[in-house]
Design a protein around this motif. Structure first.
Motif, PDB file in Angstrom:
ATOM      1  N   GLY A  71      39.458  79.657  60.180  1.00 11.42           N
ATOM      2  CA  GLY A  71      38.548  80.482  61.013  1.00 11.42           C
ATOM      3  C   GLY A  71      38.764  81.758  61.780  1.00 11.42           C
ATOM      4  N   THR A 110      40.567  85.062  66.399  1.00  8.87           N
ATOM      5  CA  THR A 110      39.119  84.471  66.300  1.00  8.87           C
ATOM      6  C   THR A 110      38.340  85.331  67.159  1.00  8.87           C
ATOM      7  OG1 THR A 110      39.608  82.860  68.059  1.00  8.87           O
ATOM      8  CG2 THR A 110      40.062  82.224  65.765  1.00  8.87           C
ATOM      9  N   PRO A 111      37.090  85.201  67.159  1.00  5.95           N
ATOM     10  CA  PRO A 111      36.170  85.772  68.315  1.00  5.95           C
ATOM     11  C   PRO A 111      36.430  85.473  69.420  1.00  5.95           C
ATOM     12  CG  PRO A 111      34.884  85.224  66.166  1.00  5.95           C
ATOM     13  CD  PRO A 111      36.193  84.653  65.920  1.00  5.95           C
ATOM     14  N   GLU A 112      36.937  84.106  69.578  1.00  2.30           N
ATOM     15  CA  GLU A 112      36.972  83.394  71.069  1.00  2.30           C
ATOM     16  C   GLU A 112      38.253  84.159  71.617  1.00  2.30           C
ATOM     17  OE1 GLU A 112      34.853  81.711  68.616  1.00  2.30           O
ATOM     18  OE2 GLU A 112      36.695  81.253  68.245  1.00  2.30           O
ATOM     19  N   ARG A 125      32.952  91.519  71.807  1.00  2.82           N
ATOM     20  CA  ARG A 125      31.936  91.706  70.729  1.00  2.82           C
ATOM     21  C   ARG A 125      32.367  93.101  70.041  1.00  2.82           C
ATOM     22  NH1 ARG A 125      28.052  89.553  73.759  1.00  2.82           N
ATOM     23  NH2 ARG A 125      27.524  91.617  74.524  1.00  2.82           N
ATOM     24  N   ALA A 179      35.364  92.675  67.607  1.00  5.04           N
ATOM     25  CA  ALA A 179      35.103  91.861  66.595  1.00  5.04           C
ATOM     26  C   ALA A 179      34.159  92.845  65.574  1.00  5.04           C
ATOM     27  CB  ALA A 179      34.273  90.666  66.751  1.00  5.04           C
ATOM     28  N   THR A 196      34.904  87.733  62.352  1.00  2.86           N
ATOM     29  CA  THR A 196      33.918  87.010  61.814  1.00  2.86           C
ATOM     30  C   THR A 196      33.787  85.789  62.365  1.00  2.86           C
ATOM     31  OG1 THR A 196      34.598  86.320  59.625  1.00  2.86           O
ATOM     32  CG2 THR A 196      33.350  88.057  59.778  1.00  2.86           C
ATOM     33  N   GLU A 197      32.692  84.869  62.571  1.00  6.43           N
ATOM     34  CA  GLU A 197      32.647  83.452  62.993  1.00  6.43           C
ATOM     35  C   GLU A 197      33.552  82.594  61.951  1.00  6.43           C
ATOM     36  OE1 GLU A 197      32.242  82.028  65.729  1.00  6.43           O
ATOM     37  OE2 GLU A 197      31.689  83.673  66.751  1.00  6.43           O
ATOM     38  N   GLU A 198      33.419  82.908  60.680  1.00  4.68           N
ATOM     39  CA  GLU A 198      33.943  82.069  59.895  1.00  4.68           C
ATOM     40  C   GLU A 198      35.286  82.329  59.416  1.00  4.68           C
ATOM     41  OE1 GLU A 198      31.013  84.983  57.865  1.00  4.68           O
ATOM     42  OE2 GLU A 198      31.038  83.301  59.378  1.00  4.68           O
TER      43      GLU A 198
END
Length: 680
Positions: free
Chosen positions: A367, A336-338, A350, A353, A359-361
């Motif tokens: 997710g 995930t981005p996190e 960033r 990603a 992606t966020e979704e």
């Protein structure tokens, strides 16, 4: 409760050793027991990295109530399809004929004579989606067996008779010619996915053997279209989620057309075949991407799949612990981005990603995203990306790793030997050639008996009890032939010859030249399996044709050449109609049409000119060309006989169809001699 699986060399059977089901391995005693008790046999076939096999095991075979019912009314037999491809093939053919589809886990009910009468794949613990529950199936089969035994016997007899009528006599007709291969290419062009590469729709499997055909066809005929399909498909796969962007290596298949979400298990055979394909793509085009992927995939195999004995393990599971104790598919690979930010910090998080298309979704479940390399504008700083990849790989190594099926399968190790030997030679990586030699050495030491008969598997340095099948003899011979070409050591050609003698004597139908998957003296099943189609791996049939042809080119042996030509009759029949499932057969037919060429490099070992000529020969794209290297007067390899130096300098001899070019000491002239399309 007795358990007979505890002594198995199969990790899959060992996973079931503690089940409350009273499992038997596939052995005559199991069927004698069924006969003695007057009950049917439940045959359950799967393999250790199969997701739904684990699900059904957990829901049904670990359930005390279900197990008690099975133990009371059936003799239950567990088979690892990777150890017994013959048992798997025979009953899968019956399942597909009866239901129109197949797959694993495979669930088949047999009479005590091993004749099948009721079929399925996965059965749920409770009825759903129109499927009966496993318990309902068991009760239905038990009732039919108790009340309608004659009917059951009749059905079983009919199925066995139908299967027996499917013998293939496609061999020996005629060898495939120009027209057949052009027709196959046309068929592939029709099924080609121009938007995303590859063939057909979802799910999409990496078409390694078809790409091998396309590369050889392009080399022989100069066809731009064939080369483009090969190059674009390789490019799309390498950018997709099917390729592990951090650790190298390919997953089994993509669930979508775009190569985004893989079925995450990683198999040795896919990676061996694809490593070799990307190395050959680099050889044909010089593509930097192809070079990177070939090497990363080779390094993945050595790092992740190599066993303590120096062989290569079969597979890595799709599922692993997601950190909460739950086994989830893909947990090891997705981000995930996190999670990226946590490892890399805000700014590099960033960047990662964007670079990997996270992606966020999410592109996967919950997710999370599978890492890809989307096509995008702008230039990324190579050093910064390298640092990002390194840190992510380090962080990923802390996650619970997927399970590994560490049995060594002879055929797949043969494919790995060929891939690592060639990749090591092309890219000047002697460590990869050494890894190939160590694995080949293990096959000789552990899998070959004094009569040069092959054991199918080994584990922890113990050979398994099951006899090698045709693909084992053929793929191991293929690996040994590649090693002979790369190392110049004649012993590998000799071992290949011993294995191929078994093929000629024990696997070929003398009358028709057709090939069987099991030896004439193997355990008798309800029919002798025989499948000429290339699916996840080259069929034993086409792999044998390829190895026989290569061996004949090295030695001039007429019987081997004739057997290869007779076996290729099936490619004439199937290639134009089903080219996606005849890739290796078509690639072998390309070699036959090109000769194949025989290249002998004569010169002192250690002389840089010898080395340069040898490397040039290995990098020639002529389909199926064989290469021998050695000192003047050496009897190490037959192609070196009567080949003197030229003016005291190392020289290359190129021959085809009983005629030879003038020897040359010039690498450029050798390169040209091995590049020329036949019609040029």
């Amino acid at each position: 409760m007795s358990n007979r699986l505890a002594q198995s060399t199969s990790p899959y059977l060992l996973q079931h050793a503690d089940n409350p089901v009273d499992w038997w391995p596939w052995e005559p005693a199991a069927f004698e027991e069924a006969r003695r008790r007057g009950v049917p046999v439940l045959l359950s076939v799967g393999y250790s990295s199969c997701h739904w096999c684990h699900v059904m095991a957990h829901e049904s075979f670990e359930d005390d109530e279900t197990a008690a019912y099975l133990n009371a009314h059936f003799v239950s037999v567990k088979v690892d399809r990777e150890e017994r491809p013959d048992v798997d093939a025979v009953y899968m053919e019956a399942v597909q004929a009866a239901t129109g589809h197949g797959g694993w886990p495979m669930t088949v009910f047999l009479t005590p004579d091993a004749e099948p009468f009721y079929f399925g794949t996965y059965f749920p613990p409770a009825p759903r989606h129109g499927m009966p529950s496993f318990r309902q199936v068991l009760e239905g089969v038990r009732a039919a067996w108790a009340d309608r035994r004659d009917e059951v016997a009749e059905v079983a007899g009919k199925i066995v008779r139908d299967l027996a009528g499917r013998e293939l006599k496609f061999a020996g007709v005629e060898v495939p010619g120009e027209q057949d291969l052009a027709q196959a290419l046309l068929g592939l062009t029709r099924e080609y996915d121009a938007s995303h590469g590859g063939f057909g729709g979802a799910p999409k499997f990496p078409p390694s053997m078809v790409i091998e055909f396309l590369l050889r066809h392009a080399a022989r005929t100069g066809s731009e279209g064939a080369l483009e399909m090969a190059r674009d498909t390789c490019e799309r796969m390498a950018r997709g989620g099917i390729y592990d962007q951090l650790g190298g290596g390919f997953a089994r298949y993509s669930v979508d057309r775009e190569w985004v979400v893989p079925h995450f298990e990683k198999m040795l055979y896919d990676n061996a075949l694809l490593c070799r394909v990307y190395a050959h793509l680099w050889r044909a085009t010089g593509s930097e991407m192809a070079r990177r992927v070939a090497l990363e995939t080779a390094d993945f195999m050595v790092r992740e799949l190599r066993t303590a004995e120096g062989g290569f393990a079969s597979a890595l599971d799709a599922d692993s612990d997601d950190g909460t104790g739950r086994h989830v598919e893909g947990a090891f690979y997705v981000w995930t981005p996190e999670q990226l930010t946590e490892v890399l910090g805000e700014e590099d998080g960033r960047l990662a990603a964007q670079y990997f298309g996270v992606t966020e979704e999410g592109t996967f479940e919950h997710g999370a995203s599978v890492l890809q390399l989307p096509q995008q504008e702008g230039v990324f700083d190579a050093e910064r990306i390298a640092s990002v990849k390194e840190r992510l790989l380090r962080a990923r190594a802390e996650r619970p790793a997927p399970g590994r099926d560490d049995k060594v399968v002879a055929a797949w190790n043969g494919l790995a030997v060929a891939a690592l030997a060639e990749t090591g030679a092309y890219f000047d990586r002697p460590d990869l050639v050494d890894a190939a030699l160590t694995a080949a050495d293990l096959l000789v030491r552990l899998h070959l008996d004094e009569k040069a008969r092959l054991a199918r598997t080994s584990r922890d340095g113990q050979a398994g009890a099951h006899a090698g099948v045709l693909e084992d003899y053929a793929d191991v011979a293929e690996g040994f032939l590649a090693l002979a070409a790369v190392t110049g050591e004649g012993v590998w050609l000799e071992f290949a010859g011993l294995l191929l003698d078994h093929v000629l004597v024990r696997f070929v139908d003398e009358e028709s030249g057709a090939l069987y998957d099991t030896a004439a003296d193997a355990e008798k099943l309800i029919r002798r399996p025989q499948d000429p189609t290339d699916n996840a791996v080259p069929s034993g049939w086409s792999a044998a044709a390829g190895a026989l042809l290569g061996y004949a080119a090295h030695t001039g042996s007429e019987p081997h050449r004739t057997a290869a030509e007779r076996a290729l009759g099936v490619v004439k029949a199937l290639g134009p109609r089903a080219p996606r499932f005849t890739g290796w057969g078509l690639a072998t037919a390309e070699a036959l049409l090109d000769g194949p060429r025989e290249v002998a490099i004569v010169g002192p070992d250690g002389d840089p000119r010898t080395r340069e000529l040898h490397r040039t020969a290995l990098l020639g794209t002529a389909p199926g060309a064989v290469v021998a290297v050695g000192a003047e007067g050496s009897d190490e390899l037959p192609l070196l006989a009567d080949r003197p130096l030229v003016g005291g300098a190392p020289a290359a001899y190129v021959c085809r169809d009983f005629t030879c070019d003038a020897p040359t000491t010039d690498t450029d002239r050798l390169r040209t001699a091995l590049r020329t399309a036949l019609n040029g």
